[in-house]
Write a protein that holds these residues in place. Sequence first.
Motif, PDB file in Angstrom:
ATOM      1  N   GLN A 182      67.408   6.969 -17.791  1.00  0.00           N
ATOM      2  CA  GLN A 182      66.633   5.742 -17.937  1.00  0.00           C
ATOM      3  C   GLN A 182      66.689   4.903 -16.665  1.00  0.00           C
ATOM      4  N   GLY A 183      67.886   4.771 -16.096  1.00  0.00           N
ATOM      5  CA  GLY A 183      68.020   4.018 -14.861  1.00  0.00           C
ATOM      6  C   GLY A 183      67.281   4.658 -13.706  1.00  0.00           C
ATOM      7  N   GLN A 184      67.382   5.976 -13.598  1.00  0.00           N
ATOM      8  CA  GLN A 184      66.697   6.682 -12.515  1.00  0.00           C
ATOM      9  C   GLN A 184      65.190   6.659 -12.697  1.00  0.00           C
ATOM     10  N   GLY A 185      64.746   6.856 -13.933  1.00  0.00           N
ATOM     11  CA  GLY A 185      63.308   6.841 -14.192  1.00  0.00           C
ATOM     12  C   GLY A 185      62.683   5.502 -13.883  1.00  0.00           C
ATOM     13  N   MET A 186      63.412   4.430 -14.182  1.00  0.00           N
ATOM     14  CA  MET A 186      62.912   3.084 -13.909  1.00  0.00           C
ATOM     15  C   MET A 186      62.730   2.847 -12.418  1.00  0.00           C
ATOM     16  N   ALA A 187      63.629   3.430 -11.609  1.00  0.00           N
ATOM     17  CA  ALA A 187      63.600   3.178 -10.163  1.00  0.00           C
ATOM     18  C   ALA A 187      62.908   4.277  -9.364  1.00  0.00           C
ATOM     19  N   ALA A 188      62.482   5.361 -10.030  1.00  0.00           N
ATOM     20  CA  ALA A 188      61.874   6.489  -9.314  1.00  0.00           C
ATOM     21  C   ALA A 188      60.625   6.048  -8.562  1.00  0.00           C
ATOM     22  N   LYS A 189      60.466   6.587  -7.354  1.00  0.00           N
ATOM     23  CA  LYS A 189      59.320   6.227  -6.512  1.00  0.00           C
ATOM     24  C   LYS A 189      58.057   6.996  -6.908  1.00  0.00           C
ATOM     25  N   LEU A 190      58.214   8.284  -7.230  1.00  0.00           N
ATOM     26  CA  LEU A 190      57.070   9.139  -7.526  1.00  0.00           C
ATOM     27  C   LEU A 190      56.813   9.208  -9.023  1.00  0.00           C
ATOM     28  N   THR A 191      55.531   9.163  -9.398  1.00  0.00           N
ATOM     29  CA  THR A 191      55.150   9.220 -10.810  1.00  0.00           C
ATOM     30  C   THR A 191      55.608  10.526 -11.446  1.00  0.00           C
ATOM     31  N   GLU A 192      55.495  11.634 -10.714  1.00  0.00           N
ATOM     32  CA  GLU A 192      55.904  12.930 -11.246  1.00  0.00           C
ATOM     33  C   GLU A 192      57.399  12.962 -11.536  1.00  0.00           C
ATOM     34  N   THR A 193      58.195  12.390 -10.638  1.00  0.00           N
ATOM     35  CA  THR A 193      59.641  12.330 -10.848  1.00  0.00           C
ATOM     36  C   THR A 193      59.964  11.497 -12.072  1.00  0.00           C
ATOM     37  N   ARG A 194      59.280  10.370 -12.219  1.00  0.00           N
ATOM     38  CA  ARG A 194      59.521   9.491 -13.367  1.00  0.00           C
ATOM     39  C   ARG A 194      59.183  10.220 -14.677  1.00  0.00           C
ATOM     40  N   ALA A 195      58.083  10.968 -14.682  1.00  0.00           N
ATOM     41  CA  ALA A 195      57.686  11.704 -15.884  1.00  0.00           C
ATOM     42  C   ALA A 195      58.710  12.776 -16.243  1.00  0.00           C
ATOM     43  N   LYS A 196      59.227  13.464 -15.232  1.00  0.00           N
ATOM     44  CA  LYS A 196      60.230  14.501 -15.471  1.00  0.00           C
ATOM     45  C   LYS A 196      61.531  13.886 -15.998  1.00  0.00           C
ATOM     46  N   MET A 197      61.900  12.721 -15.475  1.00  0.00           N
ATOM     47  CA  MET A 197      63.093  12.032 -15.954  1.00  0.00           C
ATOM     48  C   MET A 197      62.941  11.691 -17.434  1.00  0.00           C
ATOM     49  N   GLU A 198      61.755  11.225 -17.814  1.00  0.00           N
ATOM     50  CA  GLU A 198      61.511  10.863 -19.207  1.00  0.00           C
ATOM     51  C   GLU A 198      61.543  12.090 -20.100  1.00  0.00           C
ATOM     52  N   GLU A 199      61.032  13.211 -19.598  1.00  0.00           N
ATOM     53  CA  GLU A 199      61.057  14.458 -20.367  1.00  0.00           C
ATOM     54  C   GLU A 199      62.489  14.937 -20.588  1.00  0.00           C
ATOM     55  N   ALA A 200      63.283  14.883 -19.530  1.00  0.00           N
ATOM     56  CA  ALA A 200      64.683  15.290 -19.643  1.00  0.00           C
ATOM     57  C   ALA A 200      65.439  14.349 -20.578  1.00  0.00           C
ATOM     58  N   ALA A 201      65.137  13.057 -20.499  1.00  0.00           N
ATOM     59  CA  ALA A 201      65.800  12.083 -21.372  1.00  0.00           C
ATOM     60  C   ALA A 201      65.506  12.374 -22.838  1.00  0.00           C
ATOM     61  N   ALA A 202      64.287  12.846 -23.131  1.00  0.00           N
ATOM     62  CA  ALA A 202      63.927  13.189 -24.511  1.00  0.00           C
ATOM     63  C   ALA A 202      64.789  14.338 -25.022  1.00  0.00           C
ATOM     64  N   GLU A 203      65.058  15.316 -24.165  1.00  0.00           N
ATOM     65  CA  GLU A 203      65.919  16.422 -24.571  1.00  0.00           C
ATOM     66  C   GLU A 203      67.354  15.952 -24.753  1.00  0.00           C
ATOM     67  N   GLU A 204      67.781  14.985 -23.934  1.00  0.00           N
ATOM     68  CA  GLU A 204      69.126  14.450 -24.097  1.00  0.00           C
ATOM     69  C   GLU A 204      69.259  13.694 -25.422  1.00  0.00           C
ATOM     70  N   ILE A 205      68.159  13.102 -25.905  1.00  0.00           N
ATOM     71  CA  ILE A 205      68.180  12.461 -27.212  1.00  0.00           C
ATOM     72  C   ILE A 205      68.479  13.492 -28.293  1.00  0.00           C
ATOM     73  N   ASP A 206      67.915  14.700 -28.163  1.00  0.00           N
ATOM     74  CA  ASP A 206      68.238  15.779 -29.098  1.00  0.00           C
ATOM     75  C   ASP A 206      69.735  16.035 -29.100  1.00  0.00           C
ATOM     76  N   HIS A 207      70.309  16.185 -27.920  1.00  0.00           N
ATOM     77  CA  HIS A 207      71.749  16.451 -27.801  1.00  0.00           C
ATOM     78  C   HIS A 207      72.559  15.323 -28.437  1.00  0.00           C
ATOM     79  N   LEU A 208      72.129  14.099 -28.163  1.00  0.00           N
ATOM     80  CA  LEU A 208      72.816  12.918 -28.700  1.00  0.00           C
ATOM     81  C   LEU A 208      72.826  12.965 -30.229  1.00  0.00           C
ATOM     82  N   ALA A 209      71.668  13.234 -30.813  1.00  0.00           N
ATOM     83  CA  ALA A 209      71.549  13.272 -32.274  1.00  0.00           C
ATOM     84  C   ALA A 209      72.338  14.436 -32.865  1.00  0.00           C
ATOM     85  N   TRP A 210      72.306  15.595 -32.197  1.00  0.00           N
ATOM     86  CA  TRP A 210      73.049  16.749 -32.706  1.00  0.00           C
ATOM     87  C   TRP A 210      74.548  16.472 -32.737  1.00  0.00           C
TER      88      TRP A 210
END
Length: 213
Positions: free
Chosen positions: A70-98
């Motif tokens: 979340q911190g990295q995605g907020m500060a990311a310079k490139l839109t593609e990097t920000r999108a990838k950070m958000e995608e990875a964060a969604a998978e981490e939510i799975d891990h968190l819930a599991w």
Amino acid sequence: MDRRMTHADNLIHQFDTVLRTLVPKAAQPSRPSPANAQPEGAMDEEQRRHVAGLMRINHTGEVCAQALYQGQGMAAKLTETRAKMEEAAAEEIDHLAWCDQRLQELDDRTSYLNPMFYAASFGLGALAGAVGDRVSLGFVAATEEQVGHHLDAHLKKLPIDDKRSRAVLEQMRIDEAQHEQWALESGGQRFPLPVKWGMRLVSKVMTKSVYRL
């Protein structure tokens, strides 16, 4: 009709993410837990407490990962990097819930220290993102490498009959390796060994404190 997110929208989104990360049972996974396909194994009280300690460490690790992304995605310079950070964060939510689900099954709880680790990790992520996407992606890769080492160690420490916890950690290991590979392939800087040793030291402090707290 789609509209651009305002500053207020982003703040609301960030607050919602904090709640879903820190409030027990609040995180909703997009994938079912791998544990669901496995039977519950027989464990004595000492084994149950040990497994709960390991799963609490992994849950806090996912709290930290969520905050970092979340911190990295907020500060990311490139839109593609920000999108990838958000995608990875969604998978981490799975891990968190599991991990949260597994702790509930073990009649145990998440760590009392999670808010502190979330705040620290969010700050580190935002700082890395502010430096630049290459450093930020390198930080992702180095972090996921450390997480992979933890998961490998925990898989060896699980009781042989605890197939439910094992299934969760094995899928997490696969996902984390993919995140590390993506970060490097996207141009992430490979961190030198002294930096990785420092990260490992911090990680050890976290695991020692969270195992019981």
